[in-house]
Design an enzyme around this catalytic site. Structure first.
Site, PDB file in Angstrom:
ATOM      1  N   HIS A 130      -3.123  -7.386 -12.829  1.00 59.70           N
ATOM      2  CA  HIS A 130      -3.064  -6.842 -11.557  1.00 59.70           C
ATOM      3  C   HIS A 130      -4.420  -7.023 -10.988  1.00 59.70           C
ATOM      4  CE1 HIS A 130      -2.605  -2.975  -9.237  1.00 59.70           C
ATOM      5  NE2 HIS A 130      -4.018  -3.055  -9.276  1.00 59.70           N
TER       6      HIS A 130
ATOM      7  N   ASP B  53       0.572   9.797  -8.783  1.00 63.31           N
ATOM      8  CA  ASP B  53      -0.217   8.801  -8.427  1.00 63.31           C
ATOM      9  C   ASP B  53      -0.093   8.667  -6.967  1.00 63.31           C
ATOM     10  OD1 ASP B  53      -2.648   6.649  -8.404  1.00 63.31           O
ATOM     11  OD2 ASP B  53      -0.951   5.271  -7.870  1.00 63.31           O
TER      12      ASP B  53
ATOM     13  N   ARG C 199      -6.153  11.289  -1.447  1.00 68.56           N
ATOM     14  CA  ARG C 199      -7.474  10.593  -1.512  1.00 68.56           C
ATOM     15  C   ARG C 199      -7.680   9.897  -0.341  1.00 68.56           C
ATOM     16  NH1 ARG C 199      -6.917   6.845  -6.464  1.00 68.56           N
ATOM     17  NH2 ARG C 199      -8.907   6.128  -5.675  1.00 68.56           N
TER      18      ARG C 199
ATOM     19  N   SER D 191      -5.766   5.582 -11.339  1.00 63.57           N
ATOM     20  CA  SER D 191      -4.730   5.262 -10.707  1.00 63.57           C
ATOM     21  C   SER D 191      -4.044   3.743 -11.054  1.00 63.57           C
ATOM     22  CB  SER D 191      -5.117   5.269  -9.115  1.00 63.57           C
ATOM     23  OG  SER D 191      -4.243   4.760  -8.244  1.00 63.57           O
TER      24      SER D 191
ATOM     25  N   LYS E 279      -0.429   2.946 -13.458  1.00 64.59           N
ATOM     26  CA  LYS E 279       0.887   2.309 -13.043  1.00 64.59           C
ATOM     27  C   LYS E 279       0.916   1.217 -14.077  1.00 64.59           C
ATOM     28  CE  LYS E 279      -0.840   1.998  -9.025  1.00 64.59           C
ATOM     29  NZ  LYS E 279      -1.684   2.553  -8.045  1.00 64.59           N
TER      30      LYS E 279
HETATM   31  N1  URA Z   1      -5.517   0.392  -6.415  1.00 63.13           N
HETATM   32  C1  URA Z   1      -4.766   1.447  -6.830  1.00 63.13           C
HETATM   33  O1  URA Z   1      -3.847   1.296  -7.360  1.00 63.13           O
HETATM   34  N2  URA Z   1      -5.296   2.554  -6.989  1.00 63.13           N
HETATM   35  C2  URA Z   1      -6.523   2.856  -6.335  1.00 63.13           C
HETATM   36  O2  URA Z   1      -7.057   3.947  -6.514  1.00 63.13           O
HETATM   37  C3  URA Z   1      -7.180   1.724  -5.951  1.00 63.13           C
HETATM   38  C4  URA Z   1      -6.696   0.423  -5.842  1.00 63.13           C
END
Ligand code: URA
Length: 431
Positions: free
Chosen positions: A82, A161, A168, A183, A187
């Site tokens: 990621h 999320d 946010r 966050s 995922k």
């Molecule tokens: N990428 C994400 O998936 N979440 C965040 O809060 C910031 C970057």
């Protein structure tokens, strides 16, 4: 339990318990907790931070708000990667096939780009016929058949999320390290892989602006991973310029293919070889990291990684008949240097915004994308440049783009002093 008491607790710097965090996330998703209370808590977290235990509990609560993907019917160790979001970041298109050609299993769920950062899905969809909406059974079958599948993340994964991120975004609480960590990790954990390699970018336009912040974010994410029994490694990488030479969907696909043909940019190739080695080693394919690197280089040089990339594209319905005629635009415009010297910096944020304005990215989720447009950098940091030499090419289909030409020119910082080319990898944080 009352939300107002929990907001007060965090506001005053106390630690929330796992039960309290579960209460917050569950009741926020089922709409019993209103946005104004959640906003207040997010701001308290922004200022007070969270302990490692709180971050893990927050991640778990978000993870449990939706479905998780069970990859246990895929043989072998599943590896995932990621990036925290870069400009010109086509790493997945190179790295995925590269590590799959070494025998690692890549079951990758990717997202779309928004704003100045591009998304892997948009790049894949720029290939004629390429399908990214794959049912989970077909996704697993594909990984078992060819070792790799790249698909879109479904709405059923981590719904908390999505709600939190949207909140946010409008309450100035995105740049909180524990919130970013939970966050991202929720995922990744929901996607079911055993090994997760994180690419944490630093620079203009990246979430992390300093090495200290990037280190802290990396350590929290590695810690969260460990608390879930996953192997997590974080690479802190430099984004003081876009990755590779291209920014824009088809331009990046073409560059990703050329990279596996052995003709890729130095920074992208280095990043993929180094991250790939960790994925192959952590995935149990080799006994040492050195052997993993040798294997990666072998697959790059003997074209097996390229063959895997073609197999992936074909399996998901994609067709690229001729790479030379893959990109079609109305015009290609040149941006020329107004001074001589050395390239000190190429503002990735400005280049990302320039490409987005040409139509390569979206300002809002609904915006359409033009797959052919974008920017090719002709110079990178450390290169010598003469006045009048081409710095970048704009692949354009729009009218009246003088302002974009100016912005791209301004993104290049030229100095008289010689600038050294540095490694893109700044630090590696392991468990
Ligand atoms: N990428 C994400 O998936 N979440 C965040 O809060 C910031 C970057």
């Amino acid at each position: 339990m009352r939300m107002v008491d929990l907001i007060e607790k965090k506001r005053d710097g106390f630690v929330l318990t796992k039960e309290e965090i579960n209460f917050i996330i569950e009741n926020y998703v089922n709409k019993s907790i209103p946005d104004y209370q959640m906003s207040s808590l997010l701001m308290a977290i922004f200022f007070r931070g969270m302990t490692n235990e709180e971050s893990s509990a927050f991640t778990e609560a978000i993870l449990n708000s939706g479905e998780t993907i069970d990859l246990s019917s895929i043989d072998g160790i599943k590896v995932d990667k990621h990036s925290t979001g870069g400009v010109g970041d086509k790493t997945t298109l190179v790295l995925g096939p590269l590590v799959a050609s070494c025998g690692a299993k890549v079951a990758k769920l990717s997202g779309r780009g928004l704003g100045h950062t591009g998304g892997t899905l948009d790049k894949l969809e720029s290939i004629e016929g390429m399908s990214i909406n794959i049912e989970i059974d077909d996704f697993i079958k594909q990984v078992n058949d060819i070792g790799i599948a790249v698909a879109g993340q479904t709405a059923k994964i981590t719904p908390a999320d999505k709600l939190l991120y949207a909140l946010r975004d409008v309450t100035a609480t995105v740049p909180s390290i524990p919130l970013i960590a939970s966050s991202i990790m929720s995922k990744k954990l929901a996607s079911g892989s055993d090994v997760i390699v994180l690419d944490v970018k630093i620079g203009e336009g990246a979430f992390m602006k300093t090495i200290e912040d990037a280190r802290e974010l990396s350590k929290i994410m590695v810690n969260i991973g460990a608390s879930f029994g996953k192997k997590v490694v974080a690479f802190i990488t430099d984004m003081s310029q876009p990755l590779g030479f291209t920014v824009g969907n088809r331009l990046e696909v073409k560059e990703a293919i050329e990279t596996l043909q052995g003709n890729g940019p130095a920074d992208l190739t280095e990043l993929c070889v180094e991250i790939g080695s960790y994925m192959v080693y952590s995935g149990g394919i080799t006994k040492t990291l050195e052997e993993a690197k040798e294997l990666i280089l072998e697959k790059l040089n003997n074209n097996e990684a390229y063959d895997k990339q073609m197999e992936l594209i074909k399996y998901q319905g994609g067709v690229i008949e001729n790479l030379d005629t893959f990109i079609n635009v109305k015009e290609i415009l040149e941006v020329k240097s107004t001074e001589s010297g050395y390239i000190e910096k190429i503002d990735a944020l400005a280049i990302g915004i320039g490409a987005m304005k040409l139509g390569a990215g979206r300002e809002t989720k609904e915006d359409p994308i033009d797959p052919d447009v974008g920017i090719i950098l002709k110079k990178k940091v450390g290169d010598k440049v003469e006045k009048g030499e081409i710095l970048a090419l704009l692949y354009n289909n729009k009218d009246n783009i003088e302002n974009i030409l100016d912005e791209v020119l301004e993104a290049f910082v030229v100095t008289k002093e010689k600038v050294e080319k540095k490694s893109i990898i700044l630090e590696i944080i392991t468990q």
